[in-house]
Motif scaffolding. Structure first.
Motif, PDB file in Angstrom:
ATOM      1  N   LEU A  67       0.836  -1.204   0.000  1.00  0.00           N
ATOM      2  CA  LEU A  67       0.000   0.000   0.000  1.00  0.00           C
ATOM      3  C   LEU A  67       0.867   1.249   0.000  1.00  0.00           C
ATOM      4  O   LEU A  67       0.572   2.228  -0.701  1.00  0.00           O
ATOM      5  CB  LEU A  67      -0.915  -0.012   1.225  1.00  0.00           C
ATOM      6  CG  LEU A  67      -2.014   1.050   1.245  1.00  0.00           C
ATOM      7  CD1 LEU A  67      -3.007   0.836   0.107  1.00  0.00           C
ATOM      8  CD2 LEU A  67      -2.753   1.035   2.583  1.00  0.00           C
ATOM      9  N   LEU A  68       1.964   1.231   0.746  1.00  0.00           N
ATOM     10  CA  LEU A  68       2.875   2.366   0.787  1.00  0.00           C
ATOM     11  C   LEU A  68       3.519   2.596  -0.580  1.00  0.00           C
ATOM     12  O   LEU A  68       3.636   3.740  -1.053  1.00  0.00           O
ATOM     13  CB  LEU A  68       3.949   2.102   1.837  1.00  0.00           C
ATOM     14  CG  LEU A  68       4.499   3.302   2.611  1.00  0.00           C
ATOM     15  CD1 LEU A  68       3.410   3.906   3.463  1.00  0.00           C
ATOM     16  CD2 LEU A  68       5.680   2.874   3.478  1.00  0.00           C
ATOM     17  N   ARG A  69       3.928   1.537  -1.237  1.00  0.00           N
ATOM     18  CA  ARG A  69       4.569   1.650  -2.550  1.00  0.00           C
ATOM     19  C   ARG A  69       3.584   2.159  -3.602  1.00  0.00           C
ATOM     20  O   ARG A  69       3.962   2.907  -4.503  1.00  0.00           O
ATOM     21  CB  ARG A  69       5.148   0.291  -2.964  1.00  0.00           C
ATOM     22  CG  ARG A  69       6.348  -0.134  -2.115  1.00  0.00           C
ATOM     23  CD  ARG A  69       6.849  -1.516  -2.502  1.00  0.00           C
ATOM     24  NE  ARG A  69       7.267  -1.574  -3.904  1.00  0.00           N
ATOM     25  CZ  ARG A  69       8.456  -1.206  -4.354  1.00  0.00           C
ATOM     26  NH1 ARG A  69       9.366  -0.732  -3.505  1.00  0.00           N
ATOM     27  NH2 ARG A  69       8.771  -1.302  -5.624  1.00  0.00           N
ATOM     28  N   LEU A  70       2.322   1.772  -3.482  1.00  0.00           N
ATOM     29  CA  LEU A  70       1.314   2.287  -4.406  1.00  0.00           C
ATOM     30  C   LEU A  70       1.114   3.788  -4.207  1.00  0.00           C
ATOM     31  O   LEU A  70       0.973   4.544  -5.170  1.00  0.00           O
ATOM     32  CB  LEU A  70      -0.009   1.552  -4.208  1.00  0.00           C
ATOM     33  CG  LEU A  70      -0.049   0.080  -4.622  1.00  0.00           C
ATOM     34  CD1 LEU A  70      -1.362  -0.562  -4.183  1.00  0.00           C
ATOM     35  CD2 LEU A  70       0.129  -0.070  -6.132  1.00  0.00           C
ATOM     36  N   ALA A  71       1.131   4.232  -2.947  1.00  0.00           N
ATOM     37  CA  ALA A  71       0.982   5.662  -2.670  1.00  0.00           C
ATOM     38  C   ALA A  71       2.153   6.453  -3.227  1.00  0.00           C
ATOM     39  O   ALA A  71       1.984   7.574  -3.716  1.00  0.00           O
ATOM     40  CB  ALA A  71       0.861   5.884  -1.160  1.00  0.00           C
ATOM     41  N   ALA A  72       3.345   5.867  -3.167  1.00  0.00           N
ATOM     42  CA  ALA A  72       4.535   6.553  -3.663  1.00  0.00           C
ATOM     43  C   ALA A  72       4.649   6.517  -5.184  1.00  0.00           C
ATOM     44  O   ALA A  72       5.455   7.249  -5.756  1.00  0.00           O
ATOM     45  CB  ALA A  72       5.779   5.923  -3.041  1.00  0.00           C
ATOM     46  N   GLY A  73       3.881   5.654  -5.822  1.00  0.00           N
ATOM     47  CA  GLY A  73       3.983   5.522  -7.274  1.00  0.00           C
ATOM     48  C   GLY A  73       5.069   4.576  -7.711  1.00  0.00           C
ATOM     49  O   GLY A  73       5.474   4.592  -8.880  1.00  0.00           O
ATOM     50  N   LEU A  74       5.537   3.730  -6.804  1.00  0.00           N
ATOM     51  CA  LEU A  74       6.599   2.780  -7.144  1.00  0.00           C
ATOM     52  C   LEU A  74       6.050   1.526  -7.809  1.00  0.00           C
ATOM     53  O   LEU A  74       6.819   0.718  -8.326  1.00  0.00           O
ATOM     54  CB  LEU A  74       7.380   2.396  -5.879  1.00  0.00           C
ATOM     55  CG  LEU A  74       8.043   3.567  -5.142  1.00  0.00           C
ATOM     56  CD1 LEU A  74       8.773   3.068  -3.900  1.00  0.00           C
ATOM     57  CD2 LEU A  74       8.995   4.321  -6.062  1.00  0.00           C
TER      58      LEU A  74
END
Length: 371
Positions: A67-74
């Motif tokens: 979820l964190l990586r999706l928020a960052a656009g990774l």
């Protein structure tokens, strides 16, 4: 005893608004994600208000880092929608590049460049800013984390806590709308971790931006978070302030993940779950059903004049509290072994007989755990 900053209500601003972006909310709408045939996120809905720290808490593999990586656009979003300040950052087929999202990211390993000085590491996060902006932004970020006198040092010359603060300064230097931290304290030893968490909390409160922090440590989540989102198998089981999850868990998993519990078998009779050390209301549980009473160690009240006799097997002081091991008959021919936590200074002797009662504020009734 360390100073714990006063807790804010969700969304209450703890410091000045972000100079560049103002007040910005991060929102996740019905997020689904899978790696091949393996579902990782299953309908996540969550918002992080300006100035709020939300902790994603859960065991490894529950989906919190994804979820964190999706928020960052990774990673590209497969289903759902991510918004920042009402602007769509990601939806299937449409992704705002990471560098244009206004999101800062602190990785678990800090990802500092060993050949660059502290100031140069922080400036790397400003590579899209004009040359004239970089020097004052670097000074501002280093002052915020208390490292302005270390600007010419190199990462290998710093302690683990100082390296973590450099990574935090680099993430804050571009004045992001949102800050994301992925297990940012996991690599520190226990004593240093406490101090760095304390320092980081003050920095984040002063920054006043929406912060999403990933951790598997329940104590860390309760210390850092205005709210906790406890995740399991890609879903949020419970979302709320730390005290709501600790004192009012809606699920057995939540109760056990937030702290140690004693397990007492019981059966519902007349709306009560009766145990060897007392009864509790069993609201919502069917009459005659087998249930289990979960009692936190500090929810066991030790006295000298009640019906429930227990024997002290061990008593150990653990700093702020004293841990007592107890044994008592379970009423069915067996022995219950329980842990109680008492205020520091109280001392019980091995073999001493005491009485035990339940504090209903720290005890919960759930159906038995499935095999």
């Amino acid at each position: 005893m360390r100073h714990v900053p006063a807790r804010r209500h969700p969304g209450q601003r703890a410091g000045p608004r972000c100079p560049r972006t103002g007040t910005v909310t991060l929102e996740f709408h019905d997020i689904h994600h899978a790696y091949g045939d393996l579902p990782v996120l299953r309908g996540i809905g969550l918002s992080v208000a300006p100035g709020e720290i939300v902790c994603l808490l859960g065991a490894s593999g529950c989906g919190k880092t994804t979820l964190l990586r999706l928020a960052a656009g990774l990673e590209p979003l497969q289903a759902g929608r991510i918004e920042l300040g009402g602007q769509v950052m990601a939806k299937p087929g449409r992704e705002v590049p990471p560098e244009r999202r206004g999101v800062g990211f602190v990785f678990q390993d800090y990802a500092l460049f060993p050949h660059l000085s502290v100031a140069e590491n922080v400036a790397f996060g400003l590579r899209f800013a004009s040359r004239a902006e970089r020097a004052p932004r670097v000074s501002e970020a280093l002052a915020l984390v208390g490292l302005d006198t270390y600007r010419d040092a190199y990462p290998h010359m710093l302690s683990g806590g100082q390296q973590q603060r450099v990574a935090l300064a680099r993430a804050l230097a571009p004045r992001p709308a949102v800050l994301l931290l992925d297990e940012a304290f996991a690599s520190l030893d226990a004593r240093l971790r406490e101090q760095v968490r304390d320092d980081t909390l003050h920095v984040l409160q002063n920054a006043g931006i929406a912060t999403l922090l990933v951790t598997h440590d329940a104590e860390e989540a309760m210390f850092m978070g205005d709210r906790i989102a406890l995740m399991r198998e890609g879903r949020i089981l419970q979302l709320g302030p730390p005290e709501a999850l600790y004192f009012g868990p809606t699920d057995r998993y939540v109760a056990t993940f937030l702290g140690e519990v004693n397990r007492l078998p019981s059966r519902v009779r007349g709306g009560q779950a009766t145990t060897a050390i007392g009864a509790l209301p069993a609201a919502g549980q069917p009459e005659g059903a087998a249930v289990e009473v979960l009692v936190r160690p500090e929810g066991l009240q030790i006295g000298t004049a009640a019906a429930h006799q227990a024997e002290v097997e061990a008593c150990r002081m653990l700093g702020a509290t004293t841990l007592v091991h107890l044994a008592l008959p379970d009423g069915a021919g067996g022995v219950l072994r329980l842990h109680a936590r008492l205020p520091a200074g109280r001392r019980l002797s091995r073999g001493e007989r005491v009485t035990v009662a339940i504090d209903p504020e720290r005890a919960f009734v759930f159906p038995p755990e499935a095999p």
